[in-house]
Motif scaffolding. Sequence first.
Motif, short mmCIF file in Angstrom:
data_model
loop_
_atom_site.label_atom_id
_atom_site.label_comp_id
_atom_site.label_asym_id
_atom_site.label_seq_id
_atom_site.Cartn_x
_atom_site.Cartn_y
_atom_site.Cartn_z
N LYS A 141 -27.11 -66.83 -4.58
CA LYS A 141 -27.86 -67.93 -3.96
C LYS A 141 -28.28 -68.95 -5.00
O LYS A 141 -28.32 -70.16 -4.73
CB LYS A 141 -29.09 -67.36 -3.25
N TRP A 142 -28.60 -68.49 -6.20
CA TRP A 142 -29.00 -69.38 -7.29
C TRP A 142 -27.79 -70.03 -7.98
O TRP A 142 -27.94 -70.81 -8.91
CB TRP A 142 -29.80 -68.62 -8.33
N GLY A 143 -26.59 -69.68 -7.55
CA GLY A 143 -25.39 -70.21 -8.18
C GLY A 143 -25.07 -69.56 -9.51
O GLY A 143 -24.43 -70.17 -10.38
N LEU A 144 -25.48 -68.31 -9.67
CA LEU A 144 -25.29 -67.59 -10.94
C LEU A 144 -24.27 -66.48 -10.77
O LEU A 144 -23.95 -66.08 -9.64
CB LEU A 144 -26.64 -66.99 -11.39
N PRO A 145 -23.74 -65.94 -11.88
CA PRO A 145 -22.81 -64.80 -11.78
C PRO A 145 -23.48 -63.60 -11.13
O PRO A 145 -24.71 -63.45 -11.17
CB PRO A 145 -22.47 -64.51 -13.25
N GLU A 146 -22.68 -62.73 -10.54
CA GLU A 146 -23.22 -61.56 -9.85
C GLU A 146 -23.86 -60.58 -10.81
O GLU A 146 -24.68 -59.74 -10.40
CB GLU A 146 -22.13 -60.87 -9.04
N LEU A 147 -23.49 -60.63 -12.07
CA LEU A 147 -24.16 -59.85 -13.11
C LEU A 147 -24.71 -60.84 -14.13
O LEU A 147 -24.13 -61.05 -15.20
CB LEU A 147 -23.20 -58.84 -13.74
N TYR A 148 -25.81 -61.42 -13.80
CA TYR A 148 -26.40 -62.52 -14.57
C TYR A 148 -26.83 -62.04 -15.96
O TYR A 148 -27.51 -61.04 -16.10
CB TYR A 148 -27.59 -63.07 -13.79
N ARG A 149 -26.38 -62.77 -16.98
CA ARG A 149 -26.76 -62.52 -18.38
C ARG A 149 -26.48 -61.07 -18.80
O ARG A 149 -27.22 -60.49 -19.61
CB ARG A 149 -28.24 -62.84 -18.59
N LEU A 150 -25.39 -60.52 -18.32
CA LEU A 150 -25.07 -59.14 -18.66
C LEU A 150 -25.01 -58.88 -20.17
O LEU A 150 -25.55 -57.88 -20.65
CB LEU A 150 -23.74 -58.73 -18.00
N PRO A 151 -24.37 -59.77 -20.97
CA PRO A 151 -24.29 -59.49 -22.41
C PRO A 151 -25.64 -59.45 -23.12
O PRO A 151 -25.72 -58.92 -24.24
CB PRO A 151 -23.44 -60.66 -22.95
N MET A 152 -26.70 -59.98 -22.51
CA MET A 152 -28.01 -59.91 -23.15
C MET A 152 -28.47 -58.46 -23.34
O MET A 152 -29.28 -58.18 -24.22
CB MET A 152 -29.04 -60.68 -22.33
N HIS A 153 -27.95 -57.56 -22.52
CA HIS A 153 -28.34 -56.16 -22.64
C HIS A 153 -27.75 -55.50 -23.88
O HIS A 153 -28.13 -54.39 -24.24
CB HIS A 153 -27.91 -55.39 -21.38
N ARG A 154 -26.81 -56.19 -24.54
CA ARG A 154 -26.20 -55.62 -25.74
C ARG A 154 -27.19 -55.50 -26.90
O ARG A 154 -26.87 -54.87 -27.92
CB ARG A 154 -25.01 -56.48 -26.17
N LYS A 155 -28.35 -56.06 -26.75
CA LYS A 155 -29.39 -55.84 -27.75
C LYS A 155 -29.61 -54.35 -27.99
O LYS A 155 -29.98 -53.93 -29.08
CB LYS A 155 -30.72 -56.47 -27.29
N LEU A 156 -29.39 -53.57 -26.94
CA LEU A 156 -29.61 -52.13 -27.03
C LEU A 156 -28.57 -51.42 -27.90
O LEU A 156 -28.73 -50.25 -28.21
CB LEU A 156 -29.61 -51.51 -25.62
N CYS A 157 -27.53 -52.13 -28.30
CA CYS A 157 -26.55 -51.54 -29.22
C CYS A 157 -27.21 -51.12 -30.53
O CYS A 157 -26.71 -50.23 -31.24
CB CYS A 157 -25.42 -52.52 -29.50
N GLY A 158 -28.32 -51.76 -30.86
CA GLY A 158 -29.04 -51.38 -32.07
C GLY A 158 -29.46 -49.92 -32.07
O GLY A 158 -29.62 -49.30 -33.14
N LEU A 159 -29.61 -49.34 -30.89
CA LEU A 159 -29.99 -47.93 -30.79
C LEU A 159 -28.88 -47.01 -31.31
O LEU A 159 -29.13 -45.84 -31.58
CB LEU A 159 -30.32 -47.58 -29.34
N ASP A 160 -27.66 -47.54 -31.40
CA ASP A 160 -26.52 -46.74 -31.86
C ASP A 160 -26.03 -47.14 -33.25
O ASP A 160 -25.09 -46.56 -33.77
CB ASP A 160 -25.33 -46.91 -30.89
N GLY A 161 -26.65 -48.17 -33.84
CA GLY A 161 -26.13 -48.77 -35.06
C GLY A 161 -26.52 -48.05 -36.33
O GLY A 161 -27.07 -46.95 -36.31
N PRO A 162 -26.30 -48.69 -37.47
CA PRO A 162 -26.50 -48.04 -38.77
C PRO A 162 -27.95 -47.95 -39.25
O PRO A 162 -28.23 -47.22 -40.20
CB PRO A 162 -25.70 -48.94 -39.72
N PHE A 163 -28.88 -48.69 -38.62
CA PHE A 163 -30.24 -48.75 -39.13
C PHE A 163 -31.12 -47.70 -38.46
O PHE A 163 -31.14 -47.58 -37.23
CB PHE A 163 -30.84 -50.13 -38.90
N ASP A 164 -31.88 -46.95 -39.27
CA ASP A 164 -32.78 -45.94 -38.73
C ASP A 164 -33.99 -46.58 -38.05
O ASP A 164 -34.44 -46.13 -37.00
CB ASP A 164 -33.26 -45.01 -39.86
N LYS A 165 -34.52 -47.62 -38.69
CA LYS A 165 -35.59 -48.44 -38.09
C LYS A 165 -35.10 -49.88 -38.10
O LYS A 165 -34.54 -50.33 -39.10
CB LYS A 165 -36.90 -48.31 -38.88
N PHE A 166 -35.33 -50.58 -37.00
CA PHE A 166 -34.82 -51.94 -36.97
C PHE A 166 -35.73 -52.87 -36.18
O PHE A 166 -36.53 -52.43 -35.34
CB PHE A 166 -33.40 -51.99 -36.40
#
Length: 344
Positions: free
Chosen positions: A88-113
Amino acid sequence: MIDGIYILANDVVYDQLVALLNSMEANAGRKIPICIIPYNEQLDKVKAEIASRDNVTLFEDSVSIAYWDNFATQVWKNHSRAQKTWRKWGLPELYRLPMHRKLCGLDGPFDKFIYFDADTLLMGPIDYIYEKLDKYDWVTNDFQYKSELKYIFDGSPELIQQIFDQEKLHSHIFCAGWFATKKHIFSQATLANLLDKLQASEADVMALGGPDQSLFNYMVLRSGISYYNFAFHDCEQATGNHWSSQFNVVDNILYDQGRRLTYLHYMSISSPHFTQLCAGEDVDIPYRDIFLHYRYLNSPEQRPKSFRRESPLMRLQKTTTSFFNRKVNNIKLNYRNLKDKMTN
């Protein structure tokens, strides 16, 4: 233990990314490893910038990226209002999906980040943030808790009350543009449990304007991990960070009533404005000289010497194009809605 910084970026925010990296180089107090999480595959400029810095790398764990893309997809496809509302807002059906990739830090090389959105500038040392992670699982430093709850959770009051601890609900709300946490803070069992709850019905509690922000807030609150917000728990010493605040400028550092900011957030200012500014257009951006200082810290000869104002004809052309694009999007949206009705 490895401390580090993550930034989500692509070439669209290149000028902002360079300014942020330079501000970190100037103000962090020490050289800290930095990892760029790719928003998408548009990374030519970003990769060239990474190659010029010995403490910056690109996050290339495709398994982690795919996991979090899929995790977010499953969450939002089970939100009863999301797809219909975004269409209805004229946006993709999965709006801003790549923004959730911030959570990749939970799997990355840094113990604290510490995670920074690309539209931020570091103003001071951040060792105190890492130290706070010795006692808490998730650390923030913003005043989101003073805003209305509907920007984070806009489900029915009954559902909100059913899901969350009401004593923690307002105090634990945060902006997803900046936070600090630790690797693997959510176990696989915890993530599976959260996903089950979200798919069952709890996804409906989340607001749709900033999907990543709603989901991160849900995960922190619902999991019960320990949480600390400097702006809530130590509000007398905490500084503001939003560009709309009135800060003092001393030697390209911002101060709030004499206290040095940790970071400045240009939240809600469109990235094309920064690109246009760096191309020499006279764009009005708060703390413009501060941004330009850090953007060209290592290449002052490239900084625009003067700025050209947009001609009335160019402004008219842009306004006309914007109007035309809105009309086209509305036509497409009406067509999709009509098609949906005919097939239902």
